[in-house]
Write a protein that holds these residues in place. Structure first.
Motif: not given
Length: 373
Positions: A93, A95, A98, A101, A123, A141, A143, A246
């Protein structure tokens, strides 16, 4: 031998048939092969662990549905059906920051306490994110959820139906008209042929309203149009993770260069499965924002399907109130491949009078039924 008719050969109906036929039930699947079936225009993300949806009944169904895949895929393999498109490839996922997340990390780790099958949740740095999914250029970044999976809806459905036929199920192509005497449904008519059964399970997706209207029963099932695009790239796509940008889009890769991007969510009453310039532009614009290297890939296919939804976007399955011998399942929306096989299995148990794995009171169909007879 107990006889059951299943109306609808999508993922729910196919899974229901597979469950029943292995319990020595006489199963007939009737499918109209409508263009725009949801299962034919779906690429499944099997990862409900990070959802922020507040509907607990949906999450319980989605969680158990994700876990059920291990059992289902193993059973299909024993029946010689291995081409399902299912694989645990993980999910990332994305983003830009950081910190964005952190809420998902907390959600995932809390749910992993009850469901350790989720695997590791970490992460990733922007550099590591690019290693996991090389089509990403911008610094994101991510997850990472280790045991998330993806599945090809068409391949899984076909495997379930093929395995069911091997065990003795019958598949009939055509439009089913429900037959009833008073408050009891006794079978269906397909063309000039009448087929009787002890129970009928109707899971024909966005066309459920149509079949019950012929029986003077109103079922409030609403179609949601979804467009997705199959791309082809020469890179190695066999084991890349599912990507969730996102927004509400996704990127999935399958073997041999296949990349699926999508999807739109369009509420409509028009069941014509035509792609639109807006839909195609929207999907590609979103995909190329996060994976610009896909710009040189080839467009193989644009698929359009209609997901069945309900007024409150909740999944529902069970008997139709005040009628005998008939059950329905609907309302899975965009999560059909995550939840559909498990709902099909629960419907099979319900028709056989077996104990259910979820509290049926949380999925009752009463609120979408109106008897006009």
């Amino acid at each position: 031998m107990k006889k059951v008719i299943i109306v609808g050969g999508g993922i729910v109906g196919a899974a229901c048939a597979y469950e029943l036929i292995r319990k020595n039930i006489d199963v007939t699947i009737i499918d109209a092969h409508k263009k725009g079936r949801a299962t034919s225009a779906a690429a499944g993300v099997i990862c409900p662990w990070l959802t922020q949806r507040r509907n607990k009944a949906w999450f319980h169904l989605a969680r158990e549905g994700a876990l059920y895949y291990d059992t289902l895929i193993s059973a299909l393999a024993k029946d010689g059906e291995t081409n399902t498109g299912y694989k645990k490839v993980g999910l990332i996922r994305l983003a830009e920051q950081n910190e964005a997340l952190e809420p998902f990390v907390q959600i995932g780790k809390e749910r992993r306490i009850q469901t350790p099958q989720i695997g590791e949740i970490n992460i990733l740095s922007p550099e590591k994110t690019k290693e996991f999914f090389p089509y990403i250029e911008k610094d994101f970044y991510a997850l990472y959820v280790e045991h998330a999976a993806r599945v090809d809806g068409r391949l899984l459905r076909d495997s379930l139906i093929s395995a069911s036929i091997k065990h003795g199920a019958t598949l009939i192509e055509g439009h089913a008209t429900l037959m009833r005497h008073g408050k009891k449904f006794i079978g269906v008519q397909v063309g000039t042929k009448e087929i009787l059964a002890d129970d009928i399970i109707v899971v024909n997706g966005a066309w459920m309203k149509e079949i019950f209207a012929e029986a003077d029963i109103s079922v409030d099932v609403r179609p949601q149009k979804g467009q997705i695009i199959d791309l082809y790239d020469e890179g190695n796509t066999n084991n890349l993770p599912v990507v969730k940008p996102p927004n509400n889009q996704y990127l999935l890769t399958f073997d041999d260069g296949k990349i699926v991007v999508g999807a739109t969510q369009e509420n409509t009453d028009n069941l014509q499965p035509t792609s639109t310039a807006f839909g195609v532009h929207y999907i590609l614009d979103q995909a190329l924002t996060y994976a610009p290297q896909l710009a040189s890939s080839h467009v193989n296919e644009i698929r359009v399907g209609f997901r069945p939804t309900t007024f409150n976007h909740a999944p529902m399955y069970g008997p139709i109130p005040n009628y005998e011998n008939i059950y329905i399942g609907t309302g899975l929306g965009a999560s059909g491949l995550n939840t559909g096989p498990y709902m099909g299995m629960q419907l099979a148990k319900m028709a056989l009078g077996e104990p259910l794995d979820l509290n049926a009171e949380n999925y009752k169909v009463d609120d979408i039924i109106c008897d006009k007879s």
